[in-house]
Structures are given as C-alpha cells and as structure tokens.
Design a protein around this motif. Structure first.
Motif, PDB file in Angstrom:
ATOM      1  N   PHE A 147      24.790  16.642 -66.447  1.00 31.88           N
ATOM      2  CA  PHE A 147      25.970  16.440 -67.412  1.00 31.88           C
ATOM      3  C   PHE A 147      26.098  14.890 -67.676  1.00 31.88           C
ATOM      4  CE2 PHE A 147      27.060  20.536 -65.384  1.00 31.88           C
ATOM      5  CZ  PHE A 147      27.648  21.078 -66.377  1.00 31.88           C
ATOM      6  N   PRO A 148      26.252  14.552 -68.637  1.00 31.14           N
ATOM      7  CA  PRO A 148      25.991  12.748 -68.746  1.00 31.14           C
ATOM      8  C   PRO A 148      27.072  12.059 -67.755  1.00 31.14           C
ATOM      9  CG  PRO A 148      26.221  14.023 -70.822  1.00 31.14           C
ATOM     10  CD  PRO A 148      26.459  15.149 -69.860  1.00 31.14           C
ATOM     11  N   ASP A 149      28.267  12.628 -67.672  1.00 29.84           N
ATOM     12  CA  ASP A 149      29.342  11.844 -66.556  1.00 29.84           C
ATOM     13  C   ASP A 149      28.575  11.825 -65.329  1.00 29.84           C
ATOM     14  OD1 ASP A 149      30.976  11.364 -68.772  1.00 29.84           O
ATOM     15  OD2 ASP A 149      32.393  12.996 -68.364  1.00 29.84           O
ATOM     16  N   GLU A 150      27.496  12.663 -64.946  1.00 28.45           N
ATOM     17  CA  GLU A 150      27.078  12.609 -63.537  1.00 28.45           C
ATOM     18  C   GLU A 150      25.897  11.808 -63.172  1.00 28.45           C
ATOM     19  OE1 GLU A 150      26.733  16.691 -62.304  1.00 28.45           O
ATOM     20  OE2 GLU A 150      28.982  17.116 -62.478  1.00 28.45           O
ATOM     21  N   LEU A 151      25.648  11.150 -64.436  1.00 28.89           N
ATOM     22  CA  LEU A 151      24.215  10.358 -64.428  1.00 28.89           C
ATOM     23  C   LEU A 151      24.304   9.137 -63.224  1.00 28.89           C
ATOM     24  CD1 LEU A 151      21.938   9.231 -65.684  1.00 28.89           C
ATOM     25  CD2 LEU A 151      23.159   7.725 -66.981  1.00 28.89           C
ATOM     26  N   LYS A 152      23.352   9.227 -62.585  1.00 26.61           N
ATOM     27  CA  LYS A 152      23.360   7.996 -61.335  1.00 26.61           C
ATOM     28  C   LYS A 152      22.183   6.988 -61.666  1.00 26.61           C
ATOM     29  CE  LYS A 152      24.375  11.514 -57.639  1.00 26.61           C
ATOM     30  NZ  LYS A 152      23.780  12.394 -56.710  1.00 26.61           N
ATOM     31  N   VAL A 153      22.780   6.134 -61.622  1.00 29.70           N
ATOM     32  CA  VAL A 153      21.765   4.676 -62.001  1.00 29.70           C
ATOM     33  C   VAL A 153      21.829   3.844 -60.657  1.00 29.70           C
ATOM     34  CG1 VAL A 153      21.258   2.881 -63.489  1.00 29.70           C
ATOM     35  CG2 VAL A 153      22.347   4.809 -64.584  1.00 29.70           C
ATOM     36  N   SER A 154      20.594   3.930 -60.075  1.00 29.84           N
ATOM     37  CA  SER A 154      20.585   2.963 -58.842  1.00 29.84           C
ATOM     38  C   SER A 154      20.640   1.308 -59.178  1.00 29.84           C
ATOM     39  CB  SER A 154      19.176   3.020 -58.103  1.00 29.84           C
ATOM     40  OG  SER A 154      18.067   2.694 -58.991  1.00 29.84           O
ATOM     41  N   LYS A 155      21.020   0.693 -58.053  1.00 26.15           N
ATOM     42  CA  LYS A 155      21.290  -0.832 -58.449  1.00 26.15           C
ATOM     43  C   LYS A 155      19.967  -1.330 -58.748  1.00 26.15           C
ATOM     44  CE  LYS A 155      25.010  -1.582 -55.197  1.00 26.15           C
ATOM     45  NZ  LYS A 155      25.455  -2.299 -53.800  1.00 26.15           N
ATOM     46  N   ILE A 177      22.475  18.079 -70.805  1.00 23.00           N
ATOM     47  CA  ILE A 177      21.195  17.921 -70.942  1.00 23.00           C
ATOM     48  C   ILE A 177      20.681  18.941 -70.288  1.00 23.00           C
ATOM     49  CG2 ILE A 177      19.181  16.665 -70.734  1.00 23.00           C
ATOM     50  CD1 ILE A 177      20.882  13.997 -71.129  1.00 23.00           C
ATOM     51  N   ASP A 178      19.892  20.004 -70.695  1.00 26.02           N
ATOM     52  CA  ASP A 178      19.038  20.807 -70.313  1.00 26.02           C
ATOM     53  C   ASP A 178      17.593  20.269 -69.812  1.00 26.02           C
ATOM     54  OD1 ASP A 178      17.905  22.971 -69.321  1.00 26.02           O
ATOM     55  OD2 ASP A 178      17.322  23.949 -71.324  1.00 26.02           O
ATOM     56  N   CYS A 179      17.525  20.363 -68.290  1.00 21.84           N
ATOM     57  CA  CYS A 179      16.205  19.806 -67.796  1.00 21.84           C
ATOM     58  C   CYS A 179      15.255  21.004 -67.380  1.00 21.84           C
ATOM     59  CB  CYS A 179      16.678  18.935 -66.601  1.00 21.84           C
ATOM     60  SG  CYS A 179      17.637  17.531 -66.808  1.00 21.84           S
ATOM     61  N   GLN A 180      15.572  22.141 -67.682  1.00 17.74           N
ATOM     62  CA  GLN A 180      14.991  23.509 -67.416  1.00 17.74           C
ATOM     63  C   GLN A 180      14.657  23.694 -65.741  1.00 17.74           C
ATOM     64  OE1 GLN A 180      11.765  23.217 -70.198  1.00 17.74           O
ATOM     65  NE2 GLN A 180      12.946  23.722 -71.835  1.00 17.74           N
ATOM     66  N   SER A 181      13.794  22.850 -65.460  1.00 19.62           N
ATOM     67  CA  SER A 181      13.110  23.262 -63.908  1.00 19.62           C
ATOM     68  C   SER A 181      13.255  22.045 -62.991  1.00 19.62           C
ATOM     69  CB  SER A 181      11.958  23.704 -63.985  1.00 19.62           C
ATOM     70  OG  SER A 181      11.496  24.804 -64.725  1.00 19.62           O
ATOM     71  N   HIS A 182      13.474  22.197 -61.945  1.00 22.48           N
ATOM     72  CA  HIS A 182      13.850  20.879 -61.024  1.00 22.48           C
ATOM     73  C   HIS A 182      12.460  19.865 -60.826  1.00 22.48           C
ATOM     74  CE1 HIS A 182      13.410  18.901 -57.047  1.00 22.48           C
ATOM     75  NE2 HIS A 182      14.691  18.982 -57.146  1.00 22.48           N
ATOM     76  N   THR A 183      12.784  18.702 -60.836  1.00 19.81           N
ATOM     77  CA  THR A 183      11.994  17.401 -60.607  1.00 19.81           C
ATOM     78  C   THR A 183      12.675  16.747 -59.706  1.00 19.81           C
ATOM     79  OG1 THR A 183      12.589  16.143 -62.602  1.00 19.81           O
ATOM     80  CG2 THR A 183      10.863  17.708 -63.030  1.00 19.81           C
ATOM     81  N   GLU A 184      12.148  15.873 -58.693  1.00 20.79           N
ATOM     82  CA  GLU A 184      12.841  14.942 -57.970  1.00 20.79           C
ATOM     83  C   GLU A 184      13.111  13.636 -58.806  1.00 20.79           C
ATOM     84  OE1 GLU A 184      10.179  13.957 -54.882  1.00 20.79           O
ATOM     85  OE2 GLU A 184      10.513  16.111 -53.650  1.00 20.79           O
ATOM     86  N   HIS A 185      12.404  13.653 -59.890  1.00 20.51           N
ATOM     87  CA  HIS A 185      12.537  12.379 -60.829  1.00 20.51           C
ATOM     88  C   HIS A 185      13.875  12.497 -61.318  1.00 20.51           C
ATOM     89  CE1 HIS A 185      11.437   9.353 -63.582  1.00 20.51           C
ATOM     90  NE2 HIS A 185      11.769   9.867 -64.724  1.00 20.51           N
ATOM     91  N   LEU A 186      14.306  13.603 -61.744  1.00 19.51           N
ATOM     92  CA  LEU A 186      15.551  13.759 -62.690  1.00 19.51           C
ATOM     93  C   LEU A 186      16.836  14.134 -61.670  1.00 19.51           C
ATOM     94  CD1 LEU A 186      14.395  15.963 -65.511  1.00 19.51           C
ATOM     95  CD2 LEU A 186      15.094  13.528 -65.468  1.00 19.51           C
ATOM     96  N   GLU A 187      16.358  14.695 -60.421  1.00 20.48           N
ATOM     97  CA  GLU A 187      17.566  14.741 -59.602  1.00 20.48           C
ATOM     98  C   GLU A 187      17.887  13.521 -59.106  1.00 20.48           C
ATOM     99  OE1 GLU A 187      18.300  17.603 -55.560  1.00 20.48           O
ATOM    100  OE2 GLU A 187      16.211  16.699 -55.833  1.00 20.48           O
ATOM    101  N   SER A 188      17.110  12.510 -58.821  1.00 15.17           N
ATOM    102  CA  SER A 188      17.618  11.178 -58.456  1.00 15.17           C
ATOM    103  C   SER A 188      18.535  10.473 -59.510  1.00 15.17           C
ATOM    104  CB  SER A 188      16.475  10.148 -58.215  1.00 15.17           C
ATOM    105  OG  SER A 188      15.627  10.000 -59.543  1.00 15.17           O
ATOM    106  N   LEU A 189      18.267  11.181 -60.762  1.00 14.19           N
ATOM    107  CA  LEU A 189      19.236  10.535 -61.840  1.00 14.19           C
ATOM    108  C   LEU A 189      20.581  11.319 -61.998  1.00 14.19           C
ATOM    109  CD1 LEU A 189      16.510   9.558 -64.513  1.00 14.19           C
ATOM    110  CD2 LEU A 189      17.754   7.916 -63.002  1.00 14.19           C
ATOM    111  N   GLY A 190      20.810  12.395 -61.303  1.00 16.61           N
ATOM    112  CA  GLY A 190      21.790  13.108 -61.062  1.00 16.61           C
ATOM    113  C   GLY A 190      22.018  14.650 -61.700  1.00 16.61           C
ATOM    114  N   ALA A 191      20.599  15.061 -62.007  1.00 18.08           N
ATOM    115  CA  ALA A 191      20.832  16.458 -62.479  1.00 18.08           C
ATOM    116  C   ALA A 191      20.727  17.316 -61.240  1.00 18.08           C
ATOM    117  CB  ALA A 191      19.174  16.560 -63.220  1.00 18.08           C
TER     118      ALA A 191
END
Length: 217
Positions: A65-73, A184-198
């Motif tokens: 969900f766009p509002d749950e996007l995480k951006v590290s420092k 945004i449908d990411c379909q299947s789990h990846t650590e890459h997208l999980e780190s961004l909030g998926a």
C-alpha cells in the motif's frame, strides 16, 4: 488444477478456487487477450519456459500500500543526491529485456520466455503495460515493468545494473503516484520489497480491492 482450453479464454474463479500452492490453472496460451483477462481477475502467468504455462493466484498475496512505503535514511540520502533520473514508458523493451537477462540468486535461466516477453511488449503498445526506467549518465541502469489496471499496479519484474537503482526507481514510482495508485501487487515475497514496506494480505482481501477497482474503471 484446471486445464485451460486454448480456444476459449476463461479461468476458474480465483475467489472460489484455491488450486495447488497458488496455481489455479495450467495450459492455454499467452495471447494478449488471455493475459489481460487474467490480470483483471488477479491471476498471472509464471512458469519455466520448457514447461506448461502455469497460472497463479497465491494466498496470501504480497502487496504494497503506497502509504506504507518505507524509505531508509541511507536510501533517502542517495535519492537526495539526484544521481538517478527516472522516466516512464521511454524504453519498455530495454527494461523487459534486462529483466529477462539478469541473473538472480538461486535461479538458473529465466522464467521470462521470449513468447511471454513479446506478449508484454504488445500489451505495452496497447497502453496496458508500463515500464519505469532508471538512468545514470544517460545509461539504462535499472527499472521495472508491470500491468496497470486502473488504480492497481501489478508489478512483474525489476532489474538493477548498479547498486540501489531498482530501489530508487520503485520509491520514485510510489511517491509520484500516491494519489492515483491504491495498491501495488508484488505477487510473491522478496526481501528486497519487504524492506520497502510490502507485506502479505489474504487473497480474498486482494481480490476485493481489485474488484472494486475494476468497478470504478
């Protein structure tokens, strides 16, 4: 699993049919019409090129969900340096070709067959598939592509030739589309997208959002 008829564009209802480990059908073809119909139902193709086509609707579904996007420092600092420039639909073929060619951890070959790639290129020509490009010194160094269905973007694949390129492109895309993308449908789990909030949501919740979106279109 249900075997599809090549002469009939239809799928089992993913809301009523769970399939096997997320696979709800096999066979059929990769026509533009079938792929577009599948995505409107929440179904996507994913298979090895030397095997039969498999059609998936996993439960749970990996989404952002766009509002749950995480951006590290550290990532925000990189973005603030303005090293990358971003475009949309400037080089769809370049993006999908790189997605096909990129080597991935614990994976030999590619799931993206030449036939499937050409179908997505045609979908792009019809205005149904889109690409996001990431450039560094006028060189394409990252990006991703997917299907745009109203206010839902169904991401397919991404690539990066330099560190942080695909992350930067994804963050730029989400932050630039908060007003017109619900999910945004990411379909299947990846650590890459999980780190961004998926994260995972039940399939029924995903399909409910998708169906509401289809009704608004």
């Amino acid at each position: 699993m249900v075997r599809l008829d090549e002469n009939e564009i239809s799928f089992p209802d993913p809301e009523l049919y769970d399939g096997h480990e997320g696979v709800i059908a096999f066979g059929g073809d990769l026509s533009v019409e079938r792929i577009w119909f599948a995505y409107q139902l929440g179904i996507f193709p994913w298979y090895n090129p030397d095997e039969e086509i498999l059609w998936w609707c996993p439960d749970p579904r990996f989404v952002l969900f766009p509002d749950e996007l995480k951006v590290s420092k550290s990532m925000r600092k990189i973005l603030n340096k303005n090293l990358f420039t971003f475009t949309e639909n400037k080089d769809f073929r370049g993006v999908i070709s790189n997605c096909q060619a990129v080597s991935r951890k614990d994976q030999t070959g590619t799931w993206l067959s030449d036939e499937l790639m050409e179908s997505f290129i045609r979908l792009h020509e019809y205005g149904l598939a889109k690409s996001i490009e990431v450039w560094l010194d006028n060189e394409l160094v990252g990006g991703f592509y997917g299907m745009q269905i109203g206010n839902v973007f169904c991401g397919e694949s991404m690539f990066a030739k330099v560190s942080n390129a695909s992350k930067a492109g994804f963050i730029h895309f989400v932050e630039s589309n908060r007003e017109n993308i619900d999910l945004i449908d990411c379909q299947s789990h990846t650590e890459h997208l999980e780190s961004l909030g998926a994260g995972m949501i039940p399939k029924k919740e995903f399909l409910k959002i998708l169906h509401k979106n289809n009704e608004r279109r």
